[in-house]
Design an enzyme around this catalytic site. Structure first.
Site, PDB file in Angstrom:
ATOM      1  N   GLY A  31     -30.470  -0.352  -2.504  1.00 28.18           N
ATOM      2  CA  GLY A  31     -30.718   0.809  -1.654  1.00 28.18           C
ATOM      3  C   GLY A  31     -31.681   0.501  -0.519  1.00 28.18           C
ATOM      4  CG  HIS A  37     -27.980  -3.197   2.468  1.00 31.29           C
ATOM      5  ND1 HIS A  37     -29.233  -2.771   2.835  1.00 31.29           N
ATOM      6  CD2 HIS A  37     -28.145  -3.930   1.342  1.00 31.29           C
ATOM      7  CE1 HIS A  37     -30.134  -3.228   1.959  1.00 31.29           C
ATOM      8  NE2 HIS A  37     -29.505  -3.939   1.054  1.00 31.29           N
ATOM      9  CD  GLN A  61     -33.237  -7.446  -8.849  1.00 30.13           C
ATOM     10  OE1 GLN A  61     -32.156  -7.146  -9.334  1.00 30.13           O
ATOM     11  NE2 GLN A  61     -33.351  -7.854  -7.588  1.00 30.13           N
ATOM     12  N   GLY A 147     -25.360 -11.399   0.696  1.00 28.42           N
ATOM     13  CA  GLY A 147     -25.877 -11.858   1.984  1.00 28.42           C
ATOM     14  C   GLY A 147     -26.528 -13.223   1.877  1.00 28.42           C
ATOM     15  CE  LYS A 149     -33.155 -10.478   3.002  1.00 24.93           C
ATOM     16  NZ  LYS A 149     -34.181 -10.263   1.969  1.00 24.93           N
ATOM     17  CB  VAL A 176     -27.660  -8.545   9.644  1.00 29.99           C
ATOM     18  CG1 VAL A 176     -27.820  -7.613  10.841  1.00 29.99           C
ATOM     19  CG2 VAL A 176     -26.185  -8.681   9.267  1.00 29.99           C
ATOM     20  CG  MET A 184     -32.015  -6.264   9.824  1.00 27.78           C
ATOM     21  SD  MET A 184     -30.651  -5.116  10.116  1.00 27.78           S
ATOM     22  CE  MET A 184     -30.716  -5.042  11.909  1.00 27.78           C
ATOM     23  CB  SER A 185     -35.913  -7.487   4.293  1.00 32.16           C
ATOM     24  OG  SER A 185     -36.500  -7.221   3.037  1.00 32.16           O
ATOM     25  NE  ARG A 187     -39.519  -6.752  -2.239  1.00 30.18           N
ATOM     26  CZ  ARG A 187     -38.538  -7.145  -3.052  1.00 30.18           C
ATOM     27  NH1 ARG A 187     -37.528  -7.857  -2.577  1.00 30.18           N
ATOM     28  NH2 ARG A 187     -38.561  -6.834  -4.342  1.00 30.18           N
TER      29      ARG A 187
HETATM   30  P1  AMP Z   1     -30.808  -5.847  -1.736  1.00 29.65           P
HETATM   31  O1  AMP Z   1     -30.553  -4.396  -1.556  1.00 29.65           O
HETATM   32  O2  AMP Z   1     -31.997  -6.349  -0.984  1.00 29.65           O
HETATM   33  O3  AMP Z   1     -30.773  -6.276  -3.177  1.00 29.65           O
HETATM   34  O4  AMP Z   1     -29.581  -6.600  -1.046  1.00 29.65           O
HETATM   35  C1  AMP Z   1     -28.257  -6.295  -1.380  1.00 29.65           C
HETATM   36  C2  AMP Z   1     -27.354  -7.299  -0.714  1.00 29.65           C
HETATM   37  O5  AMP Z   1     -27.524  -7.247   0.695  1.00 29.65           O
HETATM   38  C3  AMP Z   1     -27.664  -8.739  -1.147  1.00 29.65           C
HETATM   39  O6  AMP Z   1     -26.458  -9.456  -1.298  1.00 29.65           O
HETATM   40  C4  AMP Z   1     -28.453  -9.259   0.025  1.00 29.65           C
HETATM   41  O7  AMP Z   1     -28.364 -10.664   0.192  1.00 29.65           O
HETATM   42  C5  AMP Z   1     -27.780  -8.543   1.182  1.00 29.65           C
HETATM   43  N1  AMP Z   1     -28.679  -8.504   2.328  1.00 29.65           N
HETATM   44  C6  AMP Z   1     -29.965  -8.080   2.355  1.00 29.65           C
HETATM   45  N2  AMP Z   1     -30.496  -8.243   3.587  1.00 29.65           N
HETATM   46  C7  AMP Z   1     -29.535  -8.811   4.344  1.00 29.65           C
HETATM   47  C8  AMP Z   1     -29.469  -9.241   5.718  1.00 29.65           C
HETATM   48  N3  AMP Z   1     -30.502  -9.123   6.549  1.00 29.65           N
HETATM   49  N4  AMP Z   1     -28.301  -9.757   6.150  1.00 29.65           N
HETATM   50  C9  AMP Z   1     -27.243  -9.890   5.328  1.00 29.65           C
HETATM   51  N5  AMP Z   1     -27.237  -9.495   4.038  1.00 29.65           N
HETATM   52  C10 AMP Z   1     -28.367  -8.972   3.550  1.00 29.65           C
END
Ligand code: AMP
Length: 284
Positions: A31, A37, A61, A147, A149, A176, A184-185, A187
């Site tokens: 989320g 995403h 995790q 991703g 990332k 991305v 992008m994150s 966090r």
């Molecule tokens: P998360 O919500 O952070 O657990 O990420 C969910 C999915 O989105 C994971 O497969 C991440 O690698 C991917 N993701 C997060 N940030 C990016 C980004 N900046 N570019 C591409 N994919 C991303």
């Protein structure tokens, strides 16, 4: 867009799609959705008949003292973004649904989970693998999207799916970035203005090393050193690690080694409360 929060409901829906011959694409997330995403959702929408997205902040995790409680949970916004992206089923999980009393099983991918981020976050990748295995067995996707990332995470999940005969193709899409290069994150929301201004140094450092690699430098120590020195020039940055590792085995190169095959240069850096990661591929 359907919203479900129970395993049985999600499984029944996915199985009915499969029985109807529909191709399922799945995007697992925690989320606080952003452009990274959205890119995964767009790819799933373009390549599959039905798109499932999951939003679940997975307690397994997070280590003790990590940001599980603080992790942003803007569900109404996430819901709108998923609807806009053409998601068919949004799976909004909760810990009771994933880990009911008596739950004991953990999935561990040996070695791949022990280098890079695995060193500083013991148990992290076991938590990731366990939840992703459960998600894949609840959503039965033909294709699941991750991703770059989180390069190590994607490599571990690809190994896990192959080792456990999970019949989902694992797609890994490019990182991305914000216009200034910051990956992008979710966090990034923890960053104050000064930290946000400093944070693009991670990608600047990785890019500087990548430029040396492209110019022929193969010394692991030189490449890591180039990246480190760019990041270390930002007083707000506290480096956890910068490392070059084999792109498949994730074995870390020692400083005196030369990079032989495909490799990844990865970094984890803290800016105040935010631990940010990023990486670039070193492809000869
Ligand atoms: P998360 O919500 O952070 O657990 O990420 C969910 C999915 O989105 C994971 O497969 C991440 O690698 C991917 N993701 C997060 N940030 C990016 C980004 N900046 N570019 C591409 N994919 C991303």
């Amino acid at each position: 867009m359907l919203i479900k929060n129970d395993a049985a409901g999600v499984q029944a829906w996915s199985l009915a799609c499969r029985a109807a011959g529909l191709r399922i694409g799945f995007v697992p997330t925690m989320g606080a959705l952003h452009g990274g995403h959205a890119a995964l959702l767009r790819a799933a929408r373009a390549e599959c008949d039905r798109v499932i997205a999951s939003v679940f902040v997975n307690p397994l995790q997070f280590g003790p003292g990590e940001d599980f409680a603080a992790y942003p949970r803007p569900f109404e916004r996430d819901k709108a973004l998923c609807a806009e992206a053409g998601v068919d089923l949004l799976y909004h999980g909760n810990p009771e649904d994933f880990y009911p009393p008596g739950f004991r099983t953990e999935v561990r991918v040996r070695e791949l989970g022990e280098t890079l981020c695995g060193r500083a976050r013991p148990g992290h990748f076991e938590g990731v693998c366990t939840v992703v295995a459960k998600l894949l067995l609840r959503t039965f996707p033909h294709r699941a999207y991750f991703g770059q990332k989180d390069y190590q995470q994607a490599a571990i999940i690809r190994r896990m799916a192959a080792d456990l005969d999970i019949p989902a193709a694992i797609a890994v899409l490019p990182t991305v970035r914000e216009p200034d290069g910051l990956a992008m994150s979710s966090r990034n929301a923890y960053l104050g203005p000064a930290e946000r201004a400093a944070a693009p140094c991670i990608f600047r450092g990785l890019s500087a090393a990548l430029a040396r690699f492209a110019a022929g430098e193969r010394g692991a120590g030189a490449l890591v050193g180039t990246c480190r020195s760019v990041i270390a020039a930002e007083p707000a940055a506290a480096i956890e690690y910068v490392a070059a590792a084999d792109a498949e085995s994730l074995r870390e190169y020692a400083v005196e080694e030369r990079i032989g095959g495909r490799a990844v240069l990865a970094a984890a850096v803290r800016f105040g409360p935010a631990r940010l990661i990023d990486n670039v591929l070193l492809e000869p």
